[in-house]
Design a protein around this motif. Structure first.
Motif, PDB file in Angstrom:
ATOM      1  N   GLN A  78      11.282  16.733   1.109  1.00 33.98           N
ATOM      2  CA  GLN A  78      10.180  16.635   0.442  1.00 33.98           C
ATOM      3  C   GLN A  78       8.899  16.315   1.341  1.00 33.98           C
ATOM      4  OE1 GLN A  78      10.183  13.524  -2.671  1.00 33.98           O
ATOM      5  NE2 GLN A  78       9.377  15.038  -4.088  1.00 33.98           N
ATOM      6  N   ILE A  79       7.796  16.528   1.078  1.00 31.85           N
ATOM      7  CA  ILE A  79       6.719  16.164   1.471  1.00 31.85           C
ATOM      8  C   ILE A  79       5.833  15.923   0.513  1.00 31.85           C
ATOM      9  CG2 ILE A  79       4.624  16.524   2.953  1.00 31.85           C
ATOM     10  CD1 ILE A  79       6.207  18.959   4.356  1.00 31.85           C
ATOM     11  N   GLU A  80       5.283  14.474   0.269  1.00 31.39           N
ATOM     12  CA  GLU A  80       4.194  14.061  -0.258  1.00 31.39           C
ATOM     13  C   GLU A  80       2.909  13.557   0.298  1.00 31.39           C
ATOM     14  OE1 GLU A  80       5.542  10.814  -3.051  1.00 31.39           O
ATOM     15  OE2 GLU A  80       7.310  11.816  -3.856  1.00 31.39           O
ATOM     16  N   ILE A  81       2.010  13.959  -0.350  1.00 31.18           N
ATOM     17  CA  ILE A  81       0.451  13.753   0.184  1.00 31.18           C
ATOM     18  C   ILE A  81      -0.212  13.066  -1.059  1.00 31.18           C
ATOM     19  CG2 ILE A  81      -1.797  14.359   1.130  1.00 31.18           C
ATOM     20  CD1 ILE A  81      -0.089  16.760   2.328  1.00 31.18           C
ATOM     21  N   GLY A  82      -0.487  11.783  -0.672  1.00 33.83           N
ATOM     22  CA  GLY A  82      -1.206  10.844  -1.569  1.00 33.83           C
ATOM     23  C   GLY A  82      -0.243  10.690  -2.833  1.00 33.83           C
ATOM     24  N   GLY A  83       1.030  10.629  -2.903  1.00 29.81           N
ATOM     25  CA  GLY A  83       1.931  10.457  -3.845  1.00 29.81           C
ATOM     26  C   GLY A  83       2.146  11.556  -4.506  1.00 29.81           C
ATOM     27  N   ARG A  84       1.740  12.823  -4.216  1.00 30.30           N
ATOM     28  CA  ARG A  84       2.179  13.834  -5.023  1.00 30.30           C
ATOM     29  C   ARG A  84       3.015  15.020  -4.241  1.00 30.30           C
ATOM     30  NH1 ARG A  84      -2.608  18.181  -5.499  1.00 30.30           N
ATOM     31  NH2 ARG A  84      -1.656  20.110  -6.535  1.00 30.30           N
ATOM     32  N   ASP A  85       4.115  15.513  -4.867  1.00 29.03           N
ATOM     33  CA  ASP A  85       4.904  16.319  -4.221  1.00 29.03           C
ATOM     34  C   ASP A  85       4.431  17.717  -3.978  1.00 29.03           C
ATOM     35  OD1 ASP A  85       7.016  18.020  -3.419  1.00 29.03           O
ATOM     36  OD2 ASP A  85       8.311  17.876  -5.273  1.00 29.03           O
ATOM     37  N   ARG A 133     -15.022  17.992   5.237  1.00 28.06           N
ATOM     38  CA  ARG A 133     -14.254  18.169   4.237  1.00 28.06           C
ATOM     39  C   ARG A 133     -14.005  17.144   3.558  1.00 28.06           C
ATOM     40  NH1 ARG A 133     -10.028  21.804   3.889  1.00 28.06           N
ATOM     41  NH2 ARG A 133      -9.450  20.495   1.819  1.00 28.06           N
ATOM     42  N   ASP A 134     -13.871  15.789   4.385  1.00 27.26           N
ATOM     43  CA  ASP A 134     -13.549  14.672   3.634  1.00 27.26           C
ATOM     44  C   ASP A 134     -12.528  14.495   3.111  1.00 27.26           C
ATOM     45  OD1 ASP A 134     -13.976  11.714   3.471  1.00 27.26           O
ATOM     46  OD2 ASP A 134     -15.151  11.833   1.593  1.00 27.26           O
ATOM     47  N   PRO A 135     -11.084  15.033   3.758  1.00 29.20           N
ATOM     48  CA  PRO A 135      -9.788  15.112   3.037  1.00 29.20           C
ATOM     49  C   PRO A 135      -9.071  13.964   3.193  1.00 29.20           C
ATOM     50  CG  PRO A 135      -9.664  15.786   5.486  1.00 29.20           C
ATOM     51  CD  PRO A 135     -11.200  15.473   5.217  1.00 29.20           C
ATOM     52  N   LYS A 136      -7.865  13.843   2.379  1.00 28.17           N
ATOM     53  CA  LYS A 136      -6.967  12.676   2.505  1.00 28.17           C
ATOM     54  C   LYS A 136      -6.251  12.671   3.890  1.00 28.17           C
ATOM     55  CE  LYS A 136      -5.271  11.802  -2.083  1.00 28.17           C
ATOM     56  NZ  LYS A 136      -5.856  12.867  -2.942  1.00 28.17           N
ATOM     57  N   MET A 161       0.820  -1.292  -0.239  1.00 32.03           N
ATOM     58  CA  MET A 161      -0.002   0.046   0.078  1.00 32.03           C
ATOM     59  C   MET A 161       0.911   1.399  -0.080  1.00 32.03           C
ATOM     60  SD  MET A 161      -3.052   0.999   2.707  1.00 32.03           S
ATOM     61  CE  MET A 161      -3.759  -0.897   2.772  1.00 32.03           C
ATOM     62  N   ALA A 162       0.514   2.075  -0.812  1.00 30.87           N
ATOM     63  CA  ALA A 162       1.607   3.295  -1.035  1.00 30.87           C
ATOM     64  C   ALA A 162       1.169   4.359   0.247  1.00 30.87           C
ATOM     65  CB  ALA A 162       1.008   4.228  -2.084  1.00 30.87           C
ATOM     66  N   PRO A 163       2.196   4.891   0.561  1.00 29.53           N
ATOM     67  CA  PRO A 163       2.106   5.847   1.953  1.00 29.53           C
ATOM     68  C   PRO A 163       1.188   6.945   1.502  1.00 29.53           C
ATOM     69  CG  PRO A 163       4.144   5.639   1.457  1.00 29.53           C
ATOM     70  CD  PRO A 163       3.461   4.937   0.175  1.00 29.53           C
ATOM     71  N   ILE A 164       0.283   7.397   2.239  1.00 31.71           N
ATOM     72  CA  ILE A 164      -0.589   8.477   2.103  1.00 31.71           C
ATOM     73  C   ILE A 164       0.125  10.041   2.582  1.00 31.71           C
ATOM     74  CG2 ILE A 164      -1.664   8.844   4.501  1.00 31.71           C
ATOM     75  CD1 ILE A 164      -4.025   8.919   1.710  1.00 31.71           C
ATOM     76  N   LEU A 165       1.092   9.844   3.398  1.00 32.58           N
ATOM     77  CA  LEU A 165       1.910  10.874   3.779  1.00 32.58           C
ATOM     78  C   LEU A 165       3.465  10.129   3.959  1.00 32.58           C
ATOM     79  CD1 LEU A 165       2.727  13.761   4.818  1.00 32.58           C
ATOM     80  CD2 LEU A 165       2.221  12.656   7.103  1.00 32.58           C
ATOM     81  N   ASP A 166       4.404  11.006   3.007  1.00 32.67           N
ATOM     82  CA  ASP A 166       5.766  10.548   2.875  1.00 32.67           C
ATOM     83  C   ASP A 166       6.744  11.688   3.039  1.00 32.67           C
ATOM     84  OD1 ASP A 166       7.716   8.790   2.837  1.00 32.67           O
ATOM     85  OD2 ASP A 166       7.458   8.306   0.535  1.00 32.67           O
ATOM     86  N   ILE A 167       7.364  11.926   4.063  1.00 35.70           N
ATOM     87  CA  ILE A 167       8.264  12.858   4.355  1.00 35.70           C
ATOM     88  C   ILE A 167       9.656  12.273   4.227  1.00 35.70           C
ATOM     89  CG2 ILE A 167       8.866  14.752   6.158  1.00 35.70           C
ATOM     90  CD1 ILE A 167       6.044  14.501   7.472  1.00 35.70           C
ATOM     91  N   THR A 168      10.534  13.009   3.482  1.00 36.39           N
ATOM     92  CA  THR A 168      11.733  12.674   3.298  1.00 36.39           C
ATOM     93  C   THR A 168      12.800  13.739   3.335  1.00 36.39           C
ATOM     94  OG1 THR A 168      10.665  11.402   1.356  1.00 36.39           O
ATOM     95  CG2 THR A 168      13.157  11.169   1.463  1.00 36.39           C
ATOM     96  N   ASN A 169      13.919  13.545   4.256  1.00 36.61           N
ATOM     97  CA  ASN A 169      14.891  14.270   4.378  1.00 36.61           C
ATOM     98  C   ASN A 169      14.431  15.760   4.667  1.00 36.61           C
ATOM     99  OD1 ASN A 169      16.319  12.301   2.160  1.00 36.61           O
ATOM    100  ND2 ASN A 169      16.855  12.216   4.210  1.00 36.61           N
TER     101      ASN A 169
END
Length: 365
Positions: A60-67, A151-154, A1-9
């Motif tokens: 980088q911060i990605e939410i739902g796979g989007r930078d 809102r029903d947000p991600k 499952m792809a992360p919904i929130l991905d914070i890198t460095n």
């Protein structure tokens, strides 16, 4: 499952001051991530970076796979609940909740349907015609949560939402938020300095200090296997006992010796511990020290300790002793006959202990 929130460095500087240092965190859909740490550790800054309220200095911060680096807060598909509630004082509760939907062009029928659903969920149907000034702190908090829920947000972001409430109401609202998470299956990121709140709510905890992540794990991992002395001391109430000790290999295990006031040292034999340096800090939770005869098991060792203080606390009684020059708290049963000034046989569950390096503070086992 792809992360919904991905914070890198992730890095965040204010001028020459580094506030966040190389943060790496990711969560799956449906996770409840709690950022916890003392005041000034960077947890609220990290939340504001996720929300887009603070620009980042690197990473980088990605939410739902989007930078999200160049994406404005309103386009990040997030909803935020603030400590101060941030309600419009001149609008009714109903209008406060639906205002964001109206701005985004939702039709009247959708607004009415969502409002009805959320008001029922949060049990605020009777408050919809009131204004924020007519509400208690707990009611305002529910309205602020209602505004986020429609809102029903991600991603839901909570910034210390319960810190303005009294102790009893905090416990009630904590239960409400946990129930909401369970019922919605929503993904939440929650900031608090209260480690009880973190342990109660989280599926995953990030412990922070000085802008650095100290440990990431489930509540059980953080509690039972703290990565270092800071996490051991910060997470848990009462805190973990951290006792200076001497370790010596002894056949199949290790002999652990702790100074005991003016009397002879306490000696325990830990058959599981190997490869420890001579000087260690032994970490043991108060509930893992029982009165002799009340705890059995392969790892349980007994020793006589001088009791300094007895603190009845309803279902439990805490007794305080001195070991390794430190106050050590044991959590005993309520009916204990322990008295200050007496020697009492205490049972240490060595299957639950942690060992730390006095030099680096890092966990050794």
């Amino acid at each position: 499952m792809a992360p919904i929130l991905d914070i890198t460095n992730l890095r965040k500087n204010y001028g020459a001051t580094e506030i966040l240092k190389d943060i790496n965190v990711s969560i799956e859909p449906g996770d409840f991530l709690v950022l916890v740490g003392p005041s000034g550790c960077g947890k609220s800054t990290l939340l504001n970076c996720i929300a887009g309220l603070e620009p980042i200095s690197g990473g980088q911060i990605e939410i739902g796979g989007r930078d999200m680096t160049q994406v404005s807060p309103k386009d990040r598909d997030i909803a935020m609940v603030f400590q101060s509630y941030a309600l419009y004082p001149t609008m009714t509760v109903a209008k406060n909740i639906t205002f964001g939907m109206k701005v985004r062009g939702a039709d009247a029928a959708t607004q009415a349907r969502k409002l009805k659903e959320v008001a029922a969920q949060l049990q605020i149907e009777a408050l919809l015609d009131r204004r924020p000034g007519q509400l208690s702190g707990g009611q305002r908090q529910r309205v602020a949560m209602g505004r986020a829920l429609v809102r029903d947000p991600k991603l839901f972001l909570f910034d210390e939402p319960l810190s303005n409430l009294d102790a009893k109401l905090r416990v009630e609202m904590r239960t409400e938020i946990k129930k909401l998470h369970h019922n919605l299956g929503a993904t939440m990121v929650y900031v608090t300095h209260d480690q009880i709140e973190a342990m109660t709510l989280a599926t995953k905890i990030v412990v922070m200090k000085g802008g650095v992540v100290q440990q990431i794990g489930t509540p059980a991992e953080i509690y039972n296997k703290p990565a270092n002395l800071f996490v051991a001391d910060f997470m848990g109430s009462p805190a973990m006992n951290l006792i200076p000790a001497r370790a010596q290999p002894n056949g199949q295990g290790t002999r652990i010796e702790m100074d005991c006031g003016g009397s002879a040292p306490i000696v325990l034999k830990d058959s599981r511990a190997t490869g420890l340096p001579q000087d260690v800090i032994l970490g043991v939770r108060p509930e893992d020290i029982a009165e002799a005869g009340f705890r059995a098991g392969e790892g349980v060792q007994e020793a006589a300790c001088l009791i300094d203080m007895v603190e009845p606390a309803g279902a439990d009684t805490y007794v305080v002793s001195q070991l390794g020059g430190k106050q050590v708290t044991a959590r005993l049963h309520a009916e204990t006959r322990a008295q200050p000034g007496q020697m009492l046989d205490l049972a240490f569950d060595l299957s639950k202990v942690s060992y730390f390096s006095p030099a680096t503070g890092e966990r050794l086992n």
